[in-house]
Scaffold this motif. Structure first.
Motif, PDB file in Angstrom:
ATOM      1  N   ILE A   1       0.831  -1.196   0.000  1.00 55.03           N
ATOM      2  CA  ILE A   1       0.000   0.000   0.000  1.00 55.03           C
ATOM      3  C   ILE A   1       0.871   1.254   0.000  1.00 55.03           C
ATOM      4  CG2 ILE A   1      -1.679   1.317   1.353  1.00 55.03           C
ATOM      5  CD1 ILE A   1      -2.860  -1.423   2.190  1.00 55.03           C
ATOM      6  N   ALA A   2       1.932   1.259   0.811  1.00 52.54           N
ATOM      7  CA  ALA A   2       2.830   2.417   0.847  1.00 52.54           C
ATOM      8  C   ALA A   2       3.509   2.620  -0.504  1.00 52.54           C
ATOM      9  CB  ALA A   2       3.875   2.235   1.941  1.00 52.54           C
ATOM     10  N   SER A   3       3.930   1.535  -1.151  1.00 52.71           N
ATOM     11  CA  SER A   3       4.572   1.640  -2.469  1.00 52.71           C
ATOM     12  C   SER A   3       3.598   2.188  -3.510  1.00 52.71           C
ATOM     13  CB  SER A   3       5.106   0.287  -2.913  1.00 52.71           C
ATOM     14  OG  SER A   3       6.084  -0.180  -2.020  1.00 52.71           O
ATOM     15  N   ALA A   4       2.346   1.745  -3.444  1.00 45.71           N
ATOM     16  CA  ALA A   4       1.340   2.255  -4.374  1.00 45.71           C
ATOM     17  C   ALA A   4       1.108   3.747  -4.158  1.00 45.71           C
ATOM     18  CB  ALA A   4       0.032   1.484  -4.214  1.00 45.71           C
ATOM     19  N   LEU A   5       1.037   4.166  -2.908  1.00 45.46           N
ATOM     20  CA  LEU A   5       0.829   5.590  -2.623  1.00 45.46           C
ATOM     21  C   LEU A   5       2.030   6.429  -3.054  1.00 45.46           C
ATOM     22  CD1 LEU A   5      -0.957   5.431   0.840  1.00 45.46           C
ATOM     23  CD2 LEU A   5      -1.939   6.043  -1.373  1.00 45.46           C
ATOM     24  N   VAL A   6       3.240   5.922  -2.845  1.00 40.09           N
ATOM     25  CA  VAL A   6       4.440   6.643  -3.284  1.00 40.09           C
ATOM     26  C   VAL A   6       4.447   6.759  -4.808  1.00 40.09           C
ATOM     27  CG1 VAL A   6       6.954   6.488  -3.461  1.00 40.09           C
ATOM     28  CG2 VAL A   6       5.839   6.127  -1.265  1.00 40.09           C
ATOM     29  N   GLY A   7       4.122   5.670  -5.504  1.00 44.62           N
ATOM     30  CA  GLY A   7       4.077   5.708  -6.969  1.00 44.62           C
ATOM     31  C   GLY A   7       3.046   6.677  -7.497  1.00 44.62           C
ATOM     32  N   MET A   8       1.856   6.674  -6.887  1.00 46.77           N
ATOM     33  CA  MET A   8       0.824   7.614  -7.313  1.00 46.77           C
ATOM     34  C   MET A   8       1.223   9.051  -7.009  1.00 46.77           C
ATOM     35  SD  MET A   8      -2.788   5.735  -6.522  1.00 46.77           S
ATOM     36  CE  MET A   8      -2.380   4.852  -5.025  1.00 46.77           C
ATOM     37  N   SER A   9       1.909   9.263  -5.898  1.00 49.64           N
ATOM     38  CA  SER A   9       2.371  10.615  -5.553  1.00 49.64           C
ATOM     39  C   SER A   9       3.407  11.108  -6.552  1.00 49.64           C
ATOM     40  CB  SER A   9       2.964  10.629  -4.149  1.00 49.64           C
ATOM     41  OG  SER A   9       1.997  10.263  -3.204  1.00 49.64           O
ATOM     42  N   ILE A  10       4.325  10.246  -6.934  1.00 51.82           N
ATOM     43  CA  ILE A  10       5.338  10.620  -7.927  1.00 51.82           C
ATOM     44  C   ILE A  10       4.674  10.972  -9.256  1.00 51.82           C
ATOM     45  CG2 ILE A  10       7.249   9.732  -9.328  1.00 51.82           C
ATOM     46  CD1 ILE A  10       8.156   8.186  -6.835  1.00 51.82           C
ATOM     47  N   LEU A  11       3.710  10.158  -9.675  1.00 52.79           N
ATOM     48  CA  LEU A  11       2.987  10.450 -10.917  1.00 52.79           C
ATOM     49  C   LEU A  11       2.237  11.780 -10.829  1.00 52.79           C
ATOM     50  CD1 LEU A  11       1.559   6.973 -11.921  1.00 52.79           C
ATOM     51  CD2 LEU A  11       3.166   8.356 -13.221  1.00 52.79           C
ATOM     52  N   GLY A  12       1.573  12.012  -9.698  1.00 58.45           N
ATOM     53  CA  GLY A  12       0.821  13.253  -9.542  1.00 58.45           C
ATOM     54  C   GLY A  12       1.727  14.473  -9.522  1.00 58.45           C
ATOM     55  N   ILE A  13       2.827  14.397  -8.790  1.00 56.79           N
ATOM     56  CA  ILE A  13       3.757  15.537  -8.722  1.00 56.79           C
ATOM     57  C   ILE A  13       4.412  15.789 -10.076  1.00 56.79           C
ATOM     58  CG2 ILE A  13       5.958  16.291  -7.714  1.00 56.79           C
ATOM     59  CD1 ILE A  13       5.047  14.839  -5.124  1.00 56.79           C
ATOM     60  N   SER A  14       4.830  14.717 -10.761  1.00 62.52           N
ATOM     61  CA  SER A  14       5.463  14.926 -12.071  1.00 62.52           C
ATOM     62  C   SER A  14       4.474  15.480 -13.089  1.00 62.52           C
ATOM     63  CB  SER A  14       6.088  13.624 -12.579  1.00 62.52           C
ATOM     64  OG  SER A  14       5.087  12.667 -12.841  1.00 62.52           O
ATOM     65  N   THR A  15       3.213  15.066 -13.014  1.00 60.72           N
ATOM     66  CA  THR A  15       2.212  15.623 -13.905  1.00 60.72           C
ATOM     67  C   THR A  15       1.958  17.080 -13.582  1.00 60.72           C
ATOM     68  OG1 THR A  15       1.163  13.459 -14.121  1.00 60.72           O
ATOM     69  CG2 THR A  15      -0.162  15.370 -14.726  1.00 60.72           C
ATOM     70  N   ALA A  16       1.909  17.411 -12.305  1.00 64.38           N
ATOM     71  CA  ALA A  16       1.677  18.806 -11.917  1.00 64.38           C
ATOM     72  C   ALA A  16       2.841  19.693 -12.335  1.00 64.38           C
ATOM     73  CB  ALA A  16       1.455  18.888 -10.410  1.00 64.38           C
ATOM     74  N   LEU A  17       4.058  19.183 -12.251  1.00 64.91           N
ATOM     75  CA  LEU A  17       5.214  19.995 -12.609  1.00 64.91           C
ATOM     76  C   LEU A  17       5.368  20.184 -14.120  1.00 64.91           C
ATOM     77  CD1 LEU A  17       7.869  18.622 -10.087  1.00 64.91           C
ATOM     78  CD2 LEU A  17       6.678  20.821 -10.011  1.00 64.91           C
ATOM     79  N   THR A  18       4.891  19.231 -14.901  1.00 66.42           N
ATOM     80  CA  THR A  18       5.057  19.330 -16.356  1.00 66.42           C
ATOM     81  C   THR A  18       3.813  19.863 -17.049  1.00 66.42           C
ATOM     82  OG1 THR A  18       4.401  17.013 -16.621  1.00 66.42           O
ATOM     83  CG2 THR A  18       6.753  17.476 -16.428  1.00 66.42           C
ATOM     84  N   ALA A  19       2.729  20.088 -16.335  1.00 63.63           N
ATOM     85  CA  ALA A  19       1.491  20.570 -16.963  1.00 63.63           C
ATOM     86  C   ALA A  19       1.549  22.059 -17.209  1.00 63.63           C
ATOM     87  CB  ALA A  19       0.284  20.241 -16.081  1.00 63.63           C
TER      88      ALA A  19
END
Length: 121
Positions: free
Chosen positions: A103-121
């Motif tokens: 569960i922690a790995s899934a949350l970390v992965g989703m957080s990385i995806l969300g932050i990278s999308t926010a930074l490149t949008a």
């Protein structure tokens, strides 16, 4: 560079995810790598060929793909990817004895995806 890195990481994990079950089923590294590379590498040229044929056939007509076609293609792709991700997540919970780690790995992965999308949008 970000697209390159994303594809690079994606292709490594995709190749591993395709080859490992084939290796376990077939018992041969060569056959697992062969079928993974054939199936994984063949889908992109086939899709490009279908698009090229479509554009050639509708060149002089008004049947070019619009926003609805692209939206449907992206929706189908996202739905398939989401179902595969959820199936693999459930499988990881049953295989791994430490569900908190999954569960922690899934949350970390989703957080990385969300932050990278926010930074490149």
């Amino acid at each position: 560079f970000t697209v390159f890195m994303a594809l690079f990481i994606h292709n490594i994990t995709e190749g591993f995810a395709m080859a490992l079950p084939l290796y376990l089923a077939l018992g041969s590294r060569f056959q697992a790598m062969f079928w993974s590379s054939l199936l994984g590498g063949f889908s992109q040229p086939v899709g490009a060929g279908i698009a090229a044929i479509w554009f050639k056939l509708v060149r002089n007509t008004d049947h070019t793909p619009g926003f609805a076609v692209y939206g449907c293609m992206f929706a189908v792709t996202a739905g398939i990817m989401a179902s595969v991700a959820l199936a693999l997540f459930v499988e990881s919970l049953s295989v791994n004895h430490n569900t908190q780690l999954c569960i922690a790995s899934a949350l970390v992965g989703m957080s990385i995806l969300g932050i990278s999308t926010a930074l490149t949008a």
